[in-house]
Write a protein that holds these residues in place. Structure first.
Motif, short mmCIF file in Angstrom:
data_model
loop_
_atom_site.label_atom_id
_atom_site.label_comp_id
_atom_site.label_asym_id
_atom_site.label_seq_id
_atom_site.Cartn_x
_atom_site.Cartn_y
_atom_site.Cartn_z
N ILE A 151 68.50 18.45 59.69
CA ILE A 151 68.01 18.97 58.41
C ILE A 151 67.13 17.88 57.81
CG2 ILE A 151 68.59 19.86 56.12
CD1 ILE A 151 71.20 20.92 57.24
N GLY A 152 65.84 18.15 57.73
CA GLY A 152 64.91 17.11 57.28
C GLY A 152 64.95 15.95 58.27
N ASP A 153 65.18 14.75 57.73
CA ASP A 153 65.25 13.56 58.59
C ASP A 153 66.67 13.28 59.08
OD1 ASP A 153 62.61 13.02 58.30
OD2 ASP A 153 62.86 11.54 56.69
N ALA A 154 67.61 14.05 58.56
CA ALA A 154 69.01 13.70 58.83
C ALA A 154 69.65 14.58 59.91
CB ALA A 154 69.81 13.81 57.54
N GLU A 181 79.82 15.45 46.92
CA GLU A 181 80.59 16.70 46.79
C GLU A 181 80.06 17.79 47.70
OE1 GLU A 181 81.08 18.13 42.83
OE2 GLU A 181 81.97 16.23 42.18
N THR A 182 78.75 17.82 47.87
CA THR A 182 78.15 18.87 48.70
C THR A 182 77.15 18.26 49.67
OG1 THR A 182 76.29 19.22 47.22
CG2 THR A 182 78.27 20.55 46.82
N ARG A 183 76.85 19.02 50.70
CA ARG A 183 75.86 18.61 51.71
C ARG A 183 74.48 18.42 51.03
NH1 ARG A 183 74.76 21.88 57.14
NH2 ARG A 183 76.99 21.73 57.10
N GLU A 184 74.15 19.33 50.12
CA GLU A 184 72.84 19.26 49.46
C GLU A 184 72.70 17.95 48.68
OE1 GLU A 184 74.92 21.93 49.38
OE2 GLU A 184 73.73 23.03 50.87
N ALA A 210 74.31 15.19 49.21
CA ALA A 210 74.27 14.06 50.15
C ALA A 210 72.88 13.88 50.74
CB ALA A 210 75.28 14.30 51.27
N LEU A 211 72.20 15.01 50.91
CA LEU A 211 70.88 14.93 51.55
C LEU A 211 69.79 14.53 50.56
CD1 LEU A 211 71.06 18.10 53.82
CD2 LEU A 211 71.03 15.72 54.59
N GLU A 212 70.11 14.64 49.25
CA GLU A 212 69.11 14.25 48.25
C GLU A 212 68.82 12.76 48.38
OE1 GLU A 212 70.58 15.25 44.38
OE2 GLU A 212 70.54 17.40 44.85
N GLY A 213 67.56 12.44 48.50
CA GLY A 213 67.15 11.04 48.53
C GLY A 213 67.55 10.32 49.80
N PHE A 214 67.94 11.05 50.80
CA PHE A 214 68.33 10.44 52.09
C PHE A 214 67.07 10.03 52.84
CE2 PHE A 214 71.96 10.99 55.42
CZ PHE A 214 71.93 9.63 55.62
N GLU A 238 71.02 6.73 69.81
CA GLU A 238 70.28 6.22 70.98
C GLU A 238 68.90 6.86 71.07
OE1 GLU A 238 70.17 3.87 74.45
OE2 GLU A 238 71.74 3.97 72.95
N LYS A 239 68.83 8.15 70.68
CA LYS A 239 67.55 8.87 70.73
C LYS A 239 66.61 8.46 69.60
CE LYS A 239 69.54 13.12 72.50
NZ LYS A 239 69.99 14.43 72.00
N GLY A 240 67.12 7.66 68.66
CA GLY A 240 66.26 7.18 67.57
C GLY A 240 66.61 7.71 66.20
N GLU A 241 67.59 8.60 66.10
CA GLU A 241 67.99 9.11 64.78
C GLU A 241 68.68 7.99 64.00
OE1 GLU A 241 67.03 11.91 63.75
OE2 GLU A 241 66.53 12.96 65.60
N ARG A 242 68.45 7.97 62.68
CA ARG A 242 69.03 6.89 61.86
C ARG A 242 69.80 7.40 60.64
NH1 ARG A 242 68.56 4.80 65.87
NH2 ARG A 242 67.33 2.97 66.48
N LYS A 243 69.56 8.64 60.25
CA LYS A 243 70.26 9.17 59.07
C LYS A 243 71.27 10.23 59.52
CE LYS A 243 66.25 8.44 56.13
NZ LYS A 243 65.21 9.08 55.31
N PHE A 244 72.52 9.98 59.17
CA PHE A 244 73.59 10.89 59.62
C PHE A 244 74.43 11.34 58.42
CE2 PHE A 244 72.44 8.41 63.29
CZ PHE A 244 72.51 9.31 64.35
N LEU A 245 74.77 12.62 58.44
CA LEU A 245 75.66 13.15 57.42
C LEU A 245 76.77 13.92 58.12
CD1 LEU A 245 76.54 14.12 54.59
CD2 LEU A 245 74.85 15.95 54.79
#
Lengths: 139, 110
Positions: B8-11, B101-104, B106-110, B37-44
């Motif tokens: 979702i987006g960059d995460a 509290e919510t996924r949304e 958490a993703l803000e400003g990620f 390993e594939k290069g992803e850096r933002k995880f939720l």
């Protein structure tokens, strides 16, 4: 003394994959006993998972020939779980680390016994021919 | 119990369905490490559909967070129910993670 009865007495093989189904069976029983929601969804499943995991990994060294016995006794005042393995177990009284300190907070291991003690009213260990861990939760 | 990963987006968002315990923690660890390993850096990790977590599951979260940080990334957590929140407070892991509290949120400003 409050009368008690054995609600469950089962043996499982020393395989960590067996933990989830047996914990699920126990929590189902607990719901029927009208324990609090938190006791059924946090205290019992987590503490029991820790005890079973210790019995399988530390006690029986995941030896498929060995089994772990779980016996649950219910009375009006408490639930008592006896988790019995066939190994020598580990000395629970030696485990006194606090995983919440700054030095330990980023450690991967070391929270199991801590959680059992936090989530149960009493955690005891009895050594004999087998290793028994007894978890007591007051109702 | 299962782990579903989606971008979702960059995460990379991981849904934990069922329990996160000694019997399946390695599966979660490997799935996240593969993405790292594939290069992803933002995880939720989203716990909206999670039952309970044992000490092994908590340990994997700590270890993944460390690993991701070492690669310049971040691991955030979201949607903990009251019992899971209590578990994180008991172990003081609520001080180690950014928990929303919510996924949304958490993703803000990620």
């Amino acid at each position: 003394m409050t009368p008690s009865y054995v609600a469950l007495d089962v043996e499982i093989p020393s395989d960590v994959k067996q933990i989830e189904p047996i914990v699920s069976l126990v929590t189902e029983h607990c719901r029927k006993l009208h324990l609090s929601r938190r006791q059924c969804s946090l205290n019992i499943p987590v503490a029991l998972s820790e005890a079973l995991s210790n019995a399988i990994i530390c006690g029986n060294r995941e030896d498929p020939q060995k089994h772990v016995r779980l016996r649950a006794t219910v009375s009006d005042t408490a639930l008592v779980f006896d988790i019995v393995d066939e190994g020598r177990g580990f000395e629970m009284s030696d485990v006194s680390n606090d995983p919440t300190t700054e030095e330990s907070i980023e450690a991967e291991d070391g929270r199991g016994v801590f959680l059992m003690r936090k989530l149960m009213d009493r955690v005891e260990q009895f050594k004999g021919p087998n290793n028994v861990v007894r978890l007591t939760l007051n109702r | 119990m299962s782990f579903t990963l989606k971008k979702i987006g960059d995460a990379v968002v991981v849904d934990v369905e069922g329990q996160l315990i000694v019997g399946n923690r390695q599966e979660l660890k490997q799935k996240v490490l593969d993405e790292l390993e594939k290069g992803e850096r933002k995880f939720l990790i989203d716990f909206a559909q999670t039952g309970y977590i044992d000490s092994s599951g908590l340990g994997v979260l700590v270890s993944l967070s460390k690993k991701i940080r070492e690669h310049g990334g971040e691991l955030r957590l979201a949607d903990l129910n009251d019992d899971l929140q209590t578990l994180f407070e008991l172990t003081k892991l609520d001080t180690l993670f950014q928990i929303s509290e919510t996924r949304e949120r958490a993703l803000e400003g990620f």
